[in-house]
Scaffold this active site. Structure first.
Site, PDB file in Angstrom:
ATOM      1  N   LYS A  92      47.071  49.350  96.984  1.00  0.00           N
ATOM      2  CA  LYS A  92      47.105  49.660  95.553  1.00  0.00           C
ATOM      3  C   LYS A  92      45.948  50.594  95.187  1.00  0.00           C
ATOM      4  CE  LYS A  92      48.460  46.382  92.322  1.00  0.00           C
ATOM      5  NZ  LYS A  92      48.312  45.175  91.508  1.00  0.00           N
ATOM      6  N   THR A  94      44.516  35.179  81.124  1.00  0.00           N
ATOM      7  CA  THR A  94      44.842  34.040  80.265  1.00  0.00           C
ATOM      8  C   THR A  94      44.463  32.760  81.012  1.00  0.00           C
ATOM      9  OG1 THR A  94      46.653  35.340  79.363  1.00  0.00           O
ATOM     10  CG2 THR A  94      46.746  32.958  78.996  1.00  0.00           C
ATOM     11  N   GLU A 136      53.563  44.642  77.844  1.00  0.00           N
ATOM     12  CA  GLU A 136      54.010  45.632  78.826  1.00  0.00           C
ATOM     13  C   GLU A 136      54.995  46.574  78.136  1.00  0.00           C
ATOM     14  OE1 GLU A 136      55.505  43.565  82.268  1.00  0.00           O
ATOM     15  OE2 GLU A 136      53.615  42.488  82.493  1.00  0.00           O
ATOM     16  N   LYS A 169      44.878  32.470  72.697  1.00  0.00           N
ATOM     17  CA  LYS A 169      45.842  33.205  73.529  1.00  0.00           C
ATOM     18  C   LYS A 169      47.077  32.344  73.827  1.00  0.00           C
ATOM     19  CE  LYS A 169      47.745  36.097  76.301  1.00  0.00           C
ATOM     20  NZ  LYS A 169      48.380  37.317  75.862  1.00  0.00           N
ATOM     21  N   PHE A 210      60.168  39.348  67.040  1.00  0.00           N
ATOM     22  CA  PHE A 210      60.487  38.207  67.924  1.00  0.00           C
ATOM     23  C   PHE A 210      61.566  37.315  67.328  1.00  0.00           C
ATOM     24  CE2 PHE A 210      56.756  39.901  69.725  1.00  0.00           C
ATOM     25  CZ  PHE A 210      56.811  39.604  71.072  1.00  0.00           C
ATOM     26  N   ALA A 254      68.009  37.653  68.742  1.00  0.00           N
ATOM     27  CA  ALA A 254      68.665  36.770  69.713  1.00  0.00           C
ATOM     28  C   ALA A 254      68.963  37.538  70.993  1.00  0.00           C
ATOM     29  CB  ALA A 254      69.955  36.238  69.108  1.00  0.00           C
ATOM     30  N   CYS A 310      54.274  36.222  81.221  1.00  0.00           N
ATOM     31  CA  CYS A 310      53.390  35.435  80.342  1.00  0.00           C
ATOM     32  C   CYS A 310      54.045  34.205  79.717  1.00  0.00           C
ATOM     33  CB  CYS A 310      52.824  36.337  79.247  1.00  0.00           C
ATOM     34  SG  CYS A 310      51.710  37.581  79.906  1.00  0.00           S
ATOM     35  N   LYS A 317      55.032  31.016  81.981  1.00  0.00           N
ATOM     36  CA  LYS A 317      53.902  30.301  82.596  1.00  0.00           C
ATOM     37  C   LYS A 317      52.930  29.766  81.533  1.00  0.00           C
ATOM     38  CE  LYS A 317      50.573  34.048  83.498  1.00  0.00           C
ATOM     39  NZ  LYS A 317      49.506  33.605  82.610  1.00  0.00           N
TER      40      LYS A 317
END
Ligand SMILES: NC(=O)c1ccc[n+]([C@@H]2O[C@H](COP(=O)([O-])OP(=O)(O)OC[C@H]3O[C@@H](n4cnc5c(N)ncnc54)[C@H](O)[C@@H]3O)[C@@H](O)[C@H]2O)c1
Length: 434
Positions: free
Chosen positions: A35, A122, A155, A207, A252, A255, A263, A266
């Protein structure tokens, strides 16, 4: 200021590049040498709009460096951001903090002068306390300060979100470090970003509480969509009608498939575990997790119904497989549940994604990547619109599919049912009646 980002993934790379663009000297460190070598040559390992230009510009301006030498990079820097992954532990809901604590151990060996150490990852409440304990085993507490500065970028919109954040949260009671951080963020504060200084534990919890709340909003509207289907109501009207209430807000509230990504799944699990560890039952979030798990099963059931339970040898074409548009991130995408289930039942699956081939489907039978929308849709029995990329918003299905009977399951409600019916297409969407 001299900064070091440990972990050059979605968060470390974007925030490191943006900090360098604000005039700081930044070293982005990663243990993944491949990377780092790519980045040194201006090759970006992730899909994030606008990132490549910014990386190239700041390499050229000699403000941005890449390295896999953690010790040296820490020594050269004043402010260290920990940006490594915090996935879910295997067979548990807890966050796996192995990567965080490994970095803390490395840090404890490399402190040569006063360092501000910040978790951007996080991390559950009290992780900052543990990091401090690890580092203080080898160093005087006067030589470092541990802060929490959670990252809220999305993202696909990461650069814009970094430069124009709704808020910057810094958790610390250390006046000297707080002053330095406020100064670091001053160009963003000058553009109108809210700056909130809290305790370290509060910043950690802000967060998780934020992500859990957003996941709740998505799950809530998905359940209301189920009710709309039974009552012949258009969920889009409900989303708009609710969203116009400023106490609720329209974002948000669309539907669609189960929420996914690196994120929400988890973090919702981790916050309920934190709750359990502190003997607090977070029942709302637990039911959100359950409802979201059921969501993929429910949409799969709809697919079976649309195909009259005859799945074997049906040509099913997926448009988009990532968890949302404008990212290449496959982590916890609902397509990872749906595609294998359909392949098991004998479907012949093709998928197209603007971010290319996905190794996640390699092992599944009859699941093939098409490198154009045209190839993906040709002679399909059923088209599933899984993500909301602009590329999928105005397709001429009749021209592309070349089938007499065209069936479309639009999981993102990108098209108008009336217009689709007018075109003689068998069109199904979410929360707008079967
Ligand atoms: N992806 C997002 O949209 C997003 C948004 C906000 C917050 N977060 C949080 O930020 C954190 C990082 O997420 P991400 O998506 O950037 O993860 P990622 O997996 O894309 O990147 C993490 C990077 O850390 C590197 N790494 C691990 N251990 C290392 C070590 N010891 N030394 C150097 N490098 C090391 C890995 O090689 C990897 O490249 C997570 O806690 C996540 O929850 C992510």
């Amino acid at each position: 200021m001299k900064l070091c980002m440990i972990g050059t993934g979605y968060v470390g790379l974007v925030s490191g590049v943006c900090f360098s663009d604000l005039g700081n000297q930044v070293i982005c460190v990663d243990k993944d040498l491949a990377k780092i070598n790519k980045l040194k040559n201006g090759i970006i390992p992730i899909y994030e709009p606008g990132l490549e230009e910014l990386v190239k510009k700041n390499i050229k301006n000699k403000r941005l460096n890449f390295s896999n030498n953690l010790k040296e990079s820490i020594k050269k820097s004043d402010i260290i951001f920990i940006c490594v992954g915090t996935p879910t532990k295997r067979n548990s809901s807890n966050a796996d903090l192995k990567q965080i604590y490994n970095v803390a151990k490395e840090l404890s060996k490399s402190i040569n002068k006063f360092k501000i150490i910040i978790t951007k990852s996080t991390v559950p409440v009290t992780t900052g306390d543990t990091i401090e304990n690890i580092i203080s085993k080898k160093n005087s507490k006067k030589k470092f300060s541990v802060l929490s500065n959670p990252e809220f970028l999305r993202e696909g919109e990461a650069i814009r979100d970094f430069i124009y954040p709704d808020r910057i949260v810094v958790g610390s009671n250390d006046t000297k470090s707080n002053k330095i951080l406020k100064n670091l963020y001053s160009p963003l504060i000058a553009k109108g970003a809210n700056y909130l200084n809290t305790s370290r534990r509060a910043a950690e919890l802000i967060k998780y509480a934020s992500n859990a709340f957003l996941a709740t909003k998505i799950t809530f509207i998905n359940e209301i969509a189920n009710l709309c289907e039974k009552t012949n109501i258009n969920i889009d009207d409900i989303s708009i009608g609710m969203g116009l209430d400023q106490r609720i807000g329209g974002r948000f509230l669309r539907a669609g498939p189960a929420y996914g990504g690196s994120c929400f799944p988890k973090d919702t699990k981790a916050i309920t575990s934190t709750g359990d560890n502190f003997k607090t039952n977070l029942t709302v979030i637990k039911s959100v997790i359950k409802s979201n798990e059921d969501r993929s099963k429910l949409l799969l059931k709809r697919v079976y119904e649309i195909l009259n339970n005859k799945i074997k040898n049906k040509k099913i074409s997926f448009l988009g497989v990532t968890f949302k548009a404008n990212t290449d991130d496959m982590r916890d995408s609902s397509s990872l549940k749906m595609i294998p289930a359909l392949s098991k039942k004998g479907a012949l699956i093709r998928y197209y994604d603007p971010t290319g081939f996905k190794k996640e489907f390699k092992k599944h039978k009859n699941v093939n990547y098409s490198d154009t929308i045209i190839k993906c849709l040709y002679k399909a029995d059923l088209i599933i619109i899984h993500t909301e990329w602009n590329d999928f918003k105005s397709l001429d299905f009749k021209k592309l599919v070349k089938n007499k009977k065209i069936m479309i399951f639009d999981m993102r409600n990108l098209y108008s049912p009336k217009k689709m019916i007018k075109k003689n297409l068998k069109y199904f969407s979410v929360g707008r009646g079967l």
